[in-house]
Design an enzyme around this catalytic site. Structure first.
Site, short mmCIF file in Angstrom:
data_model
loop_
_atom_site.label_atom_id
_atom_site.label_comp_id
_atom_site.label_asym_id
_atom_site.label_seq_id
_atom_site.Cartn_x
_atom_site.Cartn_y
_atom_site.Cartn_z
N TYR A 11 -2.02 -0.34 10.66
CA TYR A 11 -2.19 -0.76 9.27
C TYR A 11 -0.90 -0.48 8.48
O TYR A 11 -0.40 -1.35 7.75
CB TYR A 11 -3.38 -0.02 8.64
CG TYR A 11 -3.56 -0.30 7.16
CD1 TYR A 11 -4.11 -1.51 6.74
CD2 TYR A 11 -3.16 0.62 6.20
CE1 TYR A 11 -4.26 -1.77 5.38
CE2 TYR A 11 -3.31 0.36 4.86
CZ TYR A 11 -3.87 -0.84 4.44
OH TYR A 11 -4.02 -1.09 3.11
N SER A 36 0.84 -1.19 0.00
CA SER A 36 0.00 0.00 0.00
C SER A 36 0.87 1.24 0.00
O SER A 36 2.03 1.19 0.43
CB SER A 36 -0.88 0.01 1.26
OG SER A 36 -1.57 1.24 1.40
#
Length: 182
Positions: free
Chosen positions: A52, A39
């Protein structure tokens, strides 16, 4: 909560690593490839996304290590680093522990951040088909690079993060976060 942090690492980093390990005999036999979905958050962290982002940083590091470790066997490894796409992540995200004794200290910032996330979800996130097409195209190429930034904001942020020293980058990010999130 610690158990939620552990679960997130299990899903985002330990699971893909374990799967790759199990597939190594087949990957070596076919000179296959490993495409790890990381990501933009694995390059640039956002407020309240620490856990995250840590899992995506971990997957980024694991992908780079695998790149070096598996290359002698003809196995190609790439980390795919998309920006914001409609995946349900923001809709399903939970930030913090509302039962923690100090949760009230963050409630106003979390409320504003949640509003920002809703805006992103409704107006900024893009169709994830682009990420899927990138993955498919990487299976069809004879040679792949170790990293792929997907999406304009991922490319811009990724390049800026990799080329800008922390003494310049972090104050800029801090200003952006204060201006738009808090």
């Amino acid at each position: 909560k610690p158990e939620e942090v552990i679960r997130q690492f299990q899903v985002n980093a330990i699971g893909p690593l374990a799967l790759t390990r199990e597939l190594l005999p087949a990957l070596r036999a076919t000179r296959g490839r490993v495409l790890n979905l990381t990501s933009l958050a694995g390059i640039t962290v956002f407020p309240f996304y620490g856990t995250y982002a840590a899992t995506k940083y971990a997957m980024h590091a694991l992908s780079e290590a695998m790149y070096y470790e598996l290359k002698p066997f003809g196995i190609q490894v790439a980390a795919i680093e998309p920006g914001g796409y409609r995946t349900g992540l923001m809709r399903n995200a939970r930030f913090g522990d509302s039962t923690h004794p100090h949760a009230a200290l963050y409630s106003d910032r979390l409320r504003r951040f949640d509003g920002f996330l809703k805006h992103v979800q409704d107006h900024i996130e893009k169709d994830p088909e682009v990420v899927a097409q990138t993955l498919v195209s990487l299976t069809e190429k004879s040679r792949i690079r170790p990293r792929y930034l997907v999406g304009g904001e991922a490319v811009a942020n990724g390049i800026l993060r990799r080329l800008t020293p922390d003494r310049v980058f972090l104050p800029i990010q801090d200003w952006i976060y204060r201006k738009f999130f808090f």
